[in-house]
Design an enzyme around this catalytic site. Sequence first.
Site, PDB file in Angstrom:
ATOM      1  N   HIS A 196      18.223  41.984  31.731  1.00 29.19           N
ATOM      2  CA  HIS A 196      18.805  41.255  32.868  1.00 29.19           C
ATOM      3  C   HIS A 196      19.085  42.263  33.973  1.00 29.19           C
ATOM      4  CE1 HIS A 196      21.323  38.557  35.203  1.00 29.19           C
ATOM      5  NE2 HIS A 196      22.361  39.338  35.056  1.00 29.19           N
ATOM      6  N   GLY A 232      19.434  36.361  37.660  1.00 31.00           N
ATOM      7  CA  GLY A 232      19.406  37.127  38.899  1.00 31.00           C
ATOM      8  C   GLY A 232      18.473  36.568  39.958  1.00 31.00           C
ATOM      9  N   PRO A 274      18.456  31.900  34.456  1.00 28.77           N
ATOM     10  CA  PRO A 274      19.233  31.882  35.692  1.00 28.77           C
ATOM     11  C   PRO A 274      20.544  31.115  35.577  1.00 28.77           C
ATOM     12  CG  PRO A 274      17.390  30.365  35.819  1.00 28.77           C
ATOM     13  CD  PRO A 274      17.418  30.879  34.433  1.00 28.77           C
ATOM     14  N   ARG A 312      34.302  34.767  45.343  1.00 32.87           N
ATOM     15  CA  ARG A 312      33.199  35.660  45.723  1.00 32.87           C
ATOM     16  C   ARG A 312      33.417  36.420  47.034  1.00 32.87           C
ATOM     17  NH1 ARG A 312      28.595  33.972  46.738  1.00 32.87           N
ATOM     18  NH2 ARG A 312      27.388  35.634  45.805  1.00 32.87           N
ATOM     19  N   TYR A 316      33.310  40.292  46.401  1.00 32.50           N
ATOM     20  CA  TYR A 316      32.079  40.994  46.783  1.00 32.50           C
ATOM     21  C   TYR A 316      31.809  40.978  48.288  1.00 32.50           C
ATOM     22  CZ  TYR A 316      31.238  39.362  41.949  1.00 32.50           C
ATOM     23  OH  TYR A 316      31.358  39.040  40.633  1.00 32.50           O
ATOM     24  N   CYS A 348      49.478  34.197  48.770  1.00 34.80           N
ATOM     25  CA  CYS A 348      50.324  35.280  49.218  1.00 34.80           C
ATOM     26  C   CYS A 348      49.608  36.575  48.906  1.00 34.80           C
ATOM     27  CB  CYS A 348      51.649  35.210  48.475  1.00 34.80           C
ATOM     28  SG  CYS A 348      53.009  35.316  49.592  1.00 34.80           S
ATOM     29  N   GLU A 349      48.574  36.882  49.720  1.00 32.77           N
ATOM     30  CA  GLU A 349      47.681  38.003  49.415  1.00 32.77           C
ATOM     31  C   GLU A 349      46.792  38.159  50.641  1.00 32.77           C
ATOM     32  OE1 GLU A 349      47.576  39.333  45.951  1.00 32.77           O
ATOM     33  OE2 GLU A 349      46.445  40.879  46.997  1.00 32.77           O
TER      34      GLU A 349
HETATM   35  C1  LIG Z   1      25.197  36.552  34.553  1.00 39.31           C
HETATM   36  C2  LIG Z   1      24.031  36.542  33.688  1.00 39.31           C
HETATM   37  C3  LIG Z   1      22.935  35.731  33.992  1.00 39.31           C
HETATM   38  C4  LIG Z   1      22.852  34.875  35.214  1.00 39.31           C
HETATM   39  O1  LIG Z   1      22.832  35.602  36.396  1.00 39.31           O
HETATM   40  P1  LIG Z   1      22.523  34.840  37.756  1.00 39.31           P
HETATM   41  O2  LIG Z   1      22.556  35.925  38.767  1.00 39.31           O
HETATM   42  O3  LIG Z   1      23.600  33.836  37.961  1.00 39.31           O
HETATM   43  O4  LIG Z   1      21.191  34.204  37.626  1.00 39.31           O
HETATM   44  C5  LIG Z   1      21.896  35.718  33.097  1.00 39.31           C
HETATM   45  N1  LIG Z   1      21.915  36.450  31.969  1.00 39.31           N
HETATM   46  C6  LIG Z   1      22.954  37.248  31.661  1.00 39.31           C
HETATM   47  C7  LIG Z   1      22.936  38.009  30.400  1.00 39.31           C
HETATM   48  C8  LIG Z   1      24.042  37.326  32.498  1.00 39.31           C
HETATM   49  O5  LIG Z   1      25.057  38.121  32.196  1.00 39.31           O
END
Ligand SMILES: *Cc1c(COP(=O)(O)O)cnc(C)c1O
Length: 426
Positions: A196, A232, A274, A312, A316, A348-349
């Site tokens: 991954h 990803g 995904p 998020r 990030y 409160c941040e």
């Molecule tokens: C988080 C994760 C995913 C999914 O990632 P995305 O970016 O949401 O597609 C897939 N496999 C593993 C092992 C993960 O930790």
Amino acid sequence: MVEISQYKTLRDDIAGVSVAELAANYGGTPLFVYDAAKIIQRCAQLRPVGVVRFAQKACPNIAVIKLVKEQGVLVDAVSAGEILRALAAGYRPEEIAYTADIFDQDAIDLVVGKARGCVVNVGSNDMIEQLGLRLGDSAKGLEITVRINPGFGHGHSRKTNTGGDLSKHGVWFEQLDESLALAKKYGMTITGAHMHIGSGSDFEHLATVCGAMEKTVRALGPQIKTISCGGGLPIPYQSGEEFIDLEKFAALWRETVSKLEKEFGHSITFEVEPGRYIVAESCYLVAQIRAIKKQAENLFYLVDAGFTHLARPMMYGSYHPISIARNPANGPVAVDEEVDAVVGGPLCESGDVFTQSEGGYVEKRRLPAARVGDYLVLEVAGAYGAAMSSNYNSKFLAPEVLIQDGVAKLIRKKQSFEHLIANEIF
Ligand SMILES: *Cc1c(COP(=O)(O)O)cnc(C)c1O
């Protein structure tokens, strides 16, 4: 043809249902609203790529998992809780993969117990040892898969990089001999390889990952039956960005798979895993503007959702499209104007700002002029939105609604005070 994203800054409805009506019918705001059609569409687009496995950590509501399951998609779990969710959604253990770098007590109890038969995808050699010890004789014949760290990752964010020598994930590629030896010691077989890395649309980098996979699978041996590229797959968070070219993505992996199939003389299953790609665009976090302030020259829209609902941007510096849905109770607007506004939440941040870039720099967003009481919709909030919610500041977890074929249905109630404090002893 590659699809281009287009997000609007004014809206009345979500999937055909009025935003004001949704807020009125489901206990106000903040409210997560999912459009089932988007999830179904993304699952369908992935089908030609290979076996699709939903990384539920992106959006683990059981109603969403069930919807994904109906599309013929398998599921990944990264914790005991996620294994139990998958079972509750109706998955059989064989359809569930447990991917982690450790076994905690709950998880190992489940994979040898109630979820026996699920695919154990180990991210450390210690997991193989612990599983072997736990199962003893009954480990014999068990097939496991290994998550591999090929020695490099992708991306610039330290928090989201999933490979390389500073990543905690996966078995280091030079230690796979040990994985094989440990599996053998307990009579288990490593039949799958998983990486991954998340190259996204960077096809040059993806080719490197494919190459690393080939090399690694050859080293693991011809008993490998499954390879998984992990998740990803990116989606565009800003207007004008391109969607990933899935055909190109699939073609690169198909080449790797066929090479290995020829060498091994048997077929290999290709999996894609995904999270974001399946659910991100399906969800809208509906908040309400509760105060409009001017701090010197800066205009602030303060809404009732915070990073406890969508983390998020704070974590990030991620960009989420924002639209305004006018509240009919405010009456009509004379002219549509635009303003530059900072959008902040109720916590409160000081980091509780949705319009910030990486490093915590507060930014302004060009948005329609709005009034207190209007709705502000944080879009593309389906991945790591509700999933990352917290009770910080004792905020209640927001309700979730799923719209399918024009019909809205509550899929999670708003958290109650009783639920919030249920485990506290006083
Ligand atoms: C988080 C994760 C995913 C999914 O990632 P995305 O970016 O949401 O597609 C897939 N496999 C593993 C092992 C993960 O930790």
